[in-house]
Design an enzyme around this catalytic site. Sequence first.
Site, short mmCIF file in Angstrom:
data_model
loop_
_atom_site.label_atom_id
_atom_site.label_comp_id
_atom_site.label_asym_id
_atom_site.label_seq_id
_atom_site.Cartn_x
_atom_site.Cartn_y
_atom_site.Cartn_z
N ARG A 1 0.86 -1.19 0.00
CA ARG A 1 0.00 0.00 0.00
C ARG A 1 0.89 1.24 0.00
O ARG A 1 0.67 2.19 -0.73
CB ARG A 1 -0.94 0.02 1.21
N TYR B 1 -17.02 16.02 -14.41
CA TYR B 1 -17.30 14.59 -14.40
C TYR B 1 -18.27 14.34 -13.23
O TYR B 1 -18.05 14.83 -12.11
CB TYR B 1 -15.99 13.84 -14.18
N ASP C 1 -8.08 18.65 -13.71
CA ASP C 1 -8.36 17.31 -14.21
C ASP C 1 -7.99 17.31 -15.70
O ASP C 1 -8.66 17.93 -16.52
CB ASP C 1 -9.84 16.98 -14.00
N LYS D 1 -8.75 6.23 -18.82
CA LYS D 1 -9.11 6.78 -20.13
C LYS D 1 -7.91 6.76 -21.09
O LYS D 1 -7.44 5.70 -21.41
CB LYS D 1 -9.70 8.18 -19.92
C1 LIG Z 1 -13.63 9.01 -15.78
C2 LIG Z 1 -13.30 10.34 -15.28
C3 LIG Z 1 -13.03 10.56 -13.93
C4 LIG Z 1 -13.14 9.48 -12.89
O1 LIG Z 1 -12.22 8.47 -13.09
P1 LIG Z 1 -12.48 6.92 -12.69
O2 LIG Z 1 -11.22 6.28 -13.14
O3 LIG Z 1 -13.69 6.48 -13.44
O4 LIG Z 1 -12.70 6.90 -11.23
C5 LIG Z 1 -12.65 11.85 -13.54
N1 LIG Z 1 -12.59 12.86 -14.43
C6 LIG Z 1 -12.87 12.68 -15.73
C7 LIG Z 1 -12.78 13.84 -16.66
C8 LIG Z 1 -13.24 11.43 -16.21
O5 LIG Z 1 -13.52 11.27 -17.50
#
Ligand SMILES: *Cc1c(COP(=O)(O)O)cnc(C)c1O
Length: 379
Positions: A46, A98, A171, A196
């Site tokens: 961890r 998101y 983000d 992603k």
């Molecule tokens: C998918 C996404 C998240 C969250 O990520 P997870 O891996 O699904 O927890 C946060 N911000 C954006 C822009 C996203 O597309």
Amino acid sequence: MNWDTRLIHEGQTPDPLTGSVNPPVYLTSTYAQSAPGRAKGFVYSRTGNPTRAVLERVLGKLEGGAGGLAFASGLAAASALFMAYPSGARIVAGDDLYAGTRRLLDVAETHGVRVDLIDTSDLANVRRALADGPAVDLLYLETPTNPLLKVTDLKGAIAIARKSKARVAVDNTFASPVLQRPLELGADIVLHSTTKYLGGHSDLIGGALVCRDRRQLERFRWYQNTQGGILGPLESFLVLRGIHTLGLRVRAHCQNARKVAAFLARHPKVVRTLYPGLPDHPGYRVARRQMDDFGGMVSAEIRGGLPAARRVLRRLKLFTLAESLGGVESLVNHPALMTHRSVPAPVREAQGITGGLLRFSVGVEAADDLVADLEHALG
Ligand SMILES: *Cc1c(COP(=O)(O)O)cnc(C)c1O
């Protein structure tokens, strides 16, 4: 060094023990110590794992930060970030976020954090939010946004935040570091859903934080270890593997998205096409300045609302109806009924997340085939 070279070499050297060109996947929870407290750099997975450590180093370098931290999901990364803000703190964030991030900010509110959501694509709103009310501790930005592809002027917003000593987190999931590097523009923290584009193959869930300065990185490392939402070694390996082709993939995503957006923008059954690379998009000029290309995400509102959108979804063959984005395969999502269902309907409608809105994650298939699929579905 060029991106395509950096993605393959930066922070990555053959395994010192065996020469393996890829990092071994260290499937271990713990590490033998020669005497109490005497370990070879790792004590418990961890806290740290050698495979994850390679990924964390690479993420730090690609975003130009002091280092990175890999989490079990994008939201685990966001929760470690928001956890750093105690009761009484104030977070200002974009209003087109998101949906999971928005839910997490609702949780932060129940813990006594004040959260204000504003349209950050208009800097006047950012200026007002930071000037009014109690001091802002964190400005949280997403650009381009999900699903409306709004663009926030990062340099402008960061300059405003600097004046009131608010930290800025961005983000960067939609752009990836290949297209946009918020830390270079002055941000303090970058967040990714590595699920992603970084992973890129729709085969894992992961997230990351990258910090500009080392002290802050160490503080978040402490939160990562405390909160415990770490990325496993196998997923760490898969994200690293995805990163090797990130440049190739992002180029193909951008080229295809440009063609898809141009096709949709001309189509009589499409009311509006949202793509920052279209010159009539309100964020076009800012996107041109702060991004190296416009990305692989395109949203479009279908004429005739929900029934018409449902018909298109039934007829599409190459675009799979699914949540998520950023993988090699094309996906389509109906935000109002899927990813953004948890946003209250009046808020959704007011923002433009309507029954006719579809969000396309344009994959790396041949563009002609994708356009033909859309032509058939809209026809
Ligand atoms: C998918 C996404 C998240 C969250 O990520 P997870 O891996 O699904 O927890 C946060 N911000 C954006 C822009 C996203 O597309």
